[in-house]
Design a protein around this motif. Structure first.
Motif, PDB file in Angstrom:
ATOM      1  N   GLN A   1       0.882  -1.020   0.291  1.00 56.89           N
ATOM      2  CA  GLN A   1      -0.139   0.080   0.173  1.00 56.89           C
ATOM      3  C   GLN A   1       0.854   1.227   0.190  1.00 56.89           C
ATOM      4  O   GLN A   1       2.074   0.966   0.524  1.00 56.89           O
ATOM      5  CB  GLN A   1      -0.941   0.059   0.631  1.00 56.89           C
ATOM      6  N   VAL A   2       0.101   2.660  -0.658  1.00 57.82           N
ATOM      7  CA  VAL A   2       1.190   3.538  -0.586  1.00 57.82           C
ATOM      8  C   VAL A   2       0.598   4.634  -0.152  1.00 57.82           C
ATOM      9  O   VAL A   2      -1.254   4.779  -0.714  1.00 57.82           O
ATOM     10  CB  VAL A   2       1.716   3.845  -2.762  1.00 57.82           C
ATOM     11  N   VAL A   3       1.262   5.907   0.385  1.00 67.90           N
ATOM     12  CA  VAL A   3       0.757   6.685   0.727  1.00 67.90           C
ATOM     13  C   VAL A   3       1.640   7.851  -0.245  1.00 67.90           C
ATOM     14  O   VAL A   3       2.635   7.811   0.177  1.00 67.90           O
ATOM     15  CB  VAL A   3       1.121   6.842   2.212  1.00 67.90           C
ATOM     16  N   ILE A   4       0.613   8.775  -0.686  1.00 63.03           N
ATOM     17  CA  ILE A   4       0.761   9.521  -1.025  1.00 63.03           C
ATOM     18  C   ILE A   4       1.230  10.798  -0.223  1.00 63.03           C
ATOM     19  O   ILE A   4       0.067  11.424  -0.305  1.00 63.03           O
ATOM     20  CB  ILE A   4       0.484   9.854  -2.558  1.00 63.03           C
ATOM     21  N   GLU A   5       2.409  11.473  -0.566  1.00 59.75           N
ATOM     22  CA  GLU A   5       2.520  13.029   0.364  1.00 59.75           C
ATOM     23  C   GLU A   5       2.726  14.137  -0.262  1.00 59.75           C
ATOM     24  O   GLU A   5       3.562  14.194  -1.921  1.00 59.75           O
ATOM     25  CB  GLU A   5       3.487  12.496   1.561  1.00 59.75           C
ATOM     26  N   ARG A   6       2.070  14.867  -0.094  1.00 63.85           N
ATOM     27  CA  ARG A   6       2.022  16.699  -0.330  1.00 63.85           C
ATOM     28  C   ARG A   6       2.544  17.816   0.098  1.00 63.85           C
ATOM     29  O   ARG A   6       2.610  18.281   0.824  1.00 63.85           O
ATOM     30  CB  ARG A   6       1.358  17.397  -1.439  1.00 63.85           C
ATOM     31  N   LEU A   7       4.505  17.628  -0.121  1.00 69.03           N
ATOM     32  CA  LEU A   7       4.667  18.666   1.005  1.00 69.03           C
ATOM     33  C   LEU A   7       4.907  18.207   1.997  1.00 69.03           C
ATOM     34  O   LEU A   7       4.783  19.094   3.463  1.00 69.03           O
ATOM     35  CB  LEU A   7       4.612  20.200   0.648  1.00 69.03           C
ATOM     36  N   GLY A   8       4.859  16.641   2.252  1.00 66.26           N
ATOM     37  CA  GLY A   8       5.250  15.888   3.176  1.00 66.26           C
ATOM     38  C   GLY A   8       4.016  15.752   4.878  1.00 66.26           C
ATOM     39  O   GLY A   8       4.254  15.328   5.392  1.00 66.26           O
ATOM     40  N   GLN A   9       2.876  15.610   4.067  1.00 60.88           N
ATOM     41  CA  GLN A   9       1.518  15.636   3.753  1.00 60.88           C
ATOM     42  C   GLN A   9       1.194  14.565   3.537  1.00 60.88           C
ATOM     43  O   GLN A   9       1.126  14.966   1.990  1.00 60.88           O
ATOM     44  CB  GLN A   9       0.797  16.827   4.428  1.00 60.88           C
ATOM     45  N   PRO A  10       0.368  13.148   4.246  1.00 60.11           N
ATOM     46  CA  PRO A  10      -0.163  12.748   3.852  1.00 60.11           C
ATOM     47  C   PRO A  10      -1.766  12.676   3.124  1.00 60.11           C
ATOM     48  O   PRO A  10      -1.791  13.520   3.451  1.00 60.11           O
ATOM     49  CB  PRO A  10      -0.407  11.423   4.394  1.00 60.11           C
TER      50      PRO A  10
END
Length: 278
Positions: free
Chosen positions: A34-43
């Protein structure tokens, strides 16, 4: 050739940049992760999150290039083993306990927020186990700890560790206490006790053998004396010959001695009559 390269240098640059952007925009998600996508360090979202029904969202996923990062986590069961944990039982024995833990990541966002990845997860479980083992196994005797199920302590330990792991987004599925062994001090004491017992048994066997040998020698000597006494009455001449031979043995028993005995007697001595055929 150089002119062509100079003319198309800008085009090559943009093509290379387009390829890099395309590669950084694609995430391949395996069925077992399972993959967590983070944007600028925030999931911001989870791809192929664990679902007890078995639904799968694996495949190729797009993300914003350079802005979003993908954190890959396991989707299935994971195992962790903690070997030789020291525990003191209620009856004062130091034990070494092996523990096997099976867990699953059920909240990947929480795990990433707390630990960043799974690299520190086993270390977190390892740091929590010793105190829990002491709290649950310490009130039990060494015999109870060694029993299957450990007197119900294994189930209680699973609940304790699961409560701690839930804070990290992890569910503890199973916890089993494997090998239970005495500690180094107990092993040394056991060895010394066994060695002392062995020495006592050897001494007892040696004393018994010595007594048996003495008894056998006494019986043989008594039988020999009885035979000699009987033969002396039946054949005095043979008994006289036997006594002479024994006296020779006593006198010349050790011919290799530094100072062997010397006897000076005349040839016609009655002591030598058996050697003269008399």
């Amino acid at each position: 050739m150089t002119g062509i390269f100079q003319a198309n240098r800008a085009l090559l640059f943009f093509l290379t940049l387009a390829v890099l952007i395309a590669l950084s925009s694609v995430v391949v998600v395996d069925e077992n992760e399972q993959v967590v996508i983070e944007r600028l360090g925030q999931p911001v979202r989870v791809i192929n999150r664990f679902n007890p029904t078995g639904a799968s969202g694996a495949g190729v996923v797009l993300k914003l290039p350079f802005i979003e990062q993908a954190v890959h986590l396991g989707r299935g069961l994971k195992g962790y083993s903690a070997g030789a944990q020291k525990v003191r039982s209620a009856d004062g024995q130091d034990l070494l306990v092996d523990t096997d833990v099976t867990y699953r990541i059920i909240d990947p966002v929480r795990l990433v927020a707390r630990l960043g990845s799974t690299a520190k997860l086993d270390a977190e479980l390892a740091s929590a186990l010793p105190a829990m083992l002491g709290a649950r196994l310490g009130p039990l005797s060494a015999a109870a700890i060694a029993l299957p199920g450990n007197g119900g302590a294994a189930q209680l330990l699973r609940g304790d560790l699961d409560a701690r792991a839930r804070d990290l987004g992890v569910q503890v599925i199973d916890l089993r206490i494997g090998r239970v062994m005495p500690g180094e001090t107990a092993l040394q004491m056991t060895y010394e006790i066994m060695q002392a017992r062995h020495l006592r048994e050897v001494d007892a066997i040696s004393a018994e053998q010595i007594a048996s040998a003495r008894q056998t020698r006494a019986q043989v000597a008594a039988q020999a004396a009885a035979i000699l006494q009987d033969s002396a009455g039946k054949d005095p001449e043979f008994y006289d010959f036997f006594r002479a031979m024994r006296s020779y043995t006593y006198v010349f028993e050790n011919p290799d001695a530094k100072n062997p005995p010397t006897i000076v007697i005349p040839p016609n001595s009655s002591y030598l009559r058996h050697f003269n055929g008399q």
